[in-house]
Structures are given as structure tokens and as C-alpha cells.
Design a protein around this motif. Sequence first.
Motif, PDB file in Angstrom:
ATOM      1  N   GLU A   1      17.844 -40.063   2.204  1.00 45.40           N
ATOM      2  CA  GLU A   1      19.070 -39.719   2.953  1.00 45.40           C
ATOM      3  C   GLU A   1      18.784 -39.637   4.460  1.00 45.40           C
ATOM      4  O   GLU A   1      19.517 -40.177   5.273  1.00 45.40           O
ATOM      5  N   ARG A   2      17.672 -38.965   4.819  1.00 43.33           N
ATOM      6  CA  ARG A   2      17.320 -38.834   6.239  1.00 43.33           C
ATOM      7  C   ARG A   2      17.070 -40.193   6.882  1.00 43.33           C
ATOM      8  O   ARG A   2      17.393 -40.408   8.043  1.00 43.33           O
ATOM      9  N   GLU A   3      16.472 -41.104   6.133  1.00 46.64           N
ATOM     10  CA  GLU A   3      16.132 -42.416   6.675  1.00 46.64           C
ATOM     11  C   GLU A   3      17.247 -43.437   6.505  1.00 46.64           C
ATOM     12  O   GLU A   3      17.122 -44.579   6.941  1.00 46.64           O
TER      13      GLU A   3
ATOM     14  N   LEU B   1      12.722 -46.660  -0.427  1.00 40.10           N
ATOM     15  CA  LEU B   1      11.733 -45.645  -0.048  1.00 40.10           C
ATOM     16  C   LEU B   1      10.537 -45.672  -1.008  1.00 40.10           C
ATOM     17  O   LEU B   1       9.390 -45.679  -0.567  1.00 40.10           O
TER      18      LEU B   1
ATOM     19  N   GLN C   1      14.579 -37.440   1.592  1.00 38.03           N
ATOM     20  CA  GLN C   1      13.931 -38.349   2.548  1.00 38.03           C
ATOM     21  C   GLN C   1      14.710 -39.652   2.678  1.00 38.03           C
ATOM     22  O   GLN C   1      14.902 -40.160   3.781  1.00 38.03           O
TER      23      GLN C   1
ATOM     24  N   ALA D   1      12.957 -34.122  -3.166  1.00 37.56           N
ATOM     25  CA  ALA D   1      12.353 -34.484  -1.881  1.00 37.56           C
ATOM     26  C   ALA D   1      12.548 -35.969  -1.581  1.00 37.56           C
ATOM     27  O   ALA D   1      12.826 -36.352  -0.437  1.00 37.56           O
ATOM     28  N   VAL D   2      12.432 -36.811  -2.602  1.00 39.48           N
ATOM     29  CA  VAL D   2      12.641 -38.254  -2.420  1.00 39.48           C
ATOM     30  C   VAL D   2      14.090 -38.527  -2.026  1.00 39.48           C
ATOM     31  O   VAL D   2      14.355 -39.305  -1.097  1.00 39.48           O
TER      32      VAL D   2
ATOM     33  N   THR E   1       6.692 -46.726  -0.095  1.00 43.35           N
ATOM     34  CA  THR E   1       5.643 -45.727  -0.291  1.00 43.35           C
ATOM     35  C   THR E   1       4.571 -46.239  -1.247  1.00 43.35           C
ATOM     36  O   THR E   1       3.372 -46.081  -0.993  1.00 43.35           O
TER      37      THR E   1
END
Length: 186
Positions: free
Chosen positions: A129-131, A138, A127, A123-124, A142
Motif C-alpha cells: 500500500e505504501r509503495e 512486492l 508495504q 506487513a506485506v 523481494t
Amino acid sequence: EWRLVLSNHLLLEYEEVLKRNAAEIALTHDEVDRFLNAICQAADCFQLPAPQPPRLPDADDEPLLRLAETSGARLITTHNLRHLRPALAHGVAVLPPREFLRILSTLAMTTLRAAIPDDLHEAVLAQAEREHISVDALISRTLRAAVAFPLLGLSVQERAASGNWEDFDRIMVRVPDAPPVPGDER
């Protein structure tokens, strides 16, 4: 906080220059490839938008400015100050590598190792990659939010310890009985 950003265009330019000068800098082409592979692993990669009319004295430097703008970078580190200094007019500072390394050496960072479940790791990665940011960036962001929020809560708790209802009542009786300001009625 800083991060390394890269585009295919910049990677190809690095490869061409390094391989052309490999003998002078005592590197084999294989060593250049391994060096660039390490940079690719550490970098956040961005696709450059279509070329625009040149804004820098040397049109060959335009991809660097486009990469900075696309990635949100506010700094280009280069020896080519003469051609890239006009990037400042577009919100991107330009520093020579020696100055950047001096600044970087003043930043205190600690490496933190943690075991996390595989699904969280995936999931990290997704995320980040998406950002279009590094996993380090990240996680750092966080953790900063997770640590800062309780600190804000502690401030509320400290204030709650010194508050009392008598003070509240004394203030509330001074509030006029009036309809809400238009727009605040909901």
C-alpha cells in the motif's frame, strides 16, 4: 513485469462505456459491476494530479497519460492509437490490446502458494500500500533480491577459493606510498 493501474476517473469511464454498451456485449449491469470489481481488486489505484494543459489530440484522453505518468507505467494498452500515440513523446508507449496480449503470452510466470504468519501478511499488505504496488509485485521483487544476493555471494566464494596471499602481496608492493587523493582521506 506488468501491472494493472487504475484511477477513479478511468474506472468511471470504463463503467459508463460498459453500461452504455451492455446489451451489445450481452452483459447485465450487475455483470458489468462484478467485472469492474474484479479489475479493482487486481489493480493498483492512483489518485490523478490536477489537470494540465492538454498534450494529446483529444483532451478526454489526458487522464490516461496522467495515470501512466503518476503510476510510473511505461505502456498504455488501447484501441485508441490515433489519439494516444503522442504519449510516446512523454515516455509512454502505446500498444493495441492484441499486441500486448501477444507479448504477455511470452512471459513465463509461476504461481507460488505459501503459508505465512498473519503479522507478516499484514506487513506485506501495508508495504504494498505504501509503495502503491500490488502484493504480487512486492513479493516478486523481494524474492528476486533474496535469491540474487546469495548468487552474488557464491561468486565471491568461488573467487575466494582461487585467490592466494602471495599474489596479493606481489600486487600490494607495487602500490606507491603516497598520500590519499584529496577527498579520499576519510
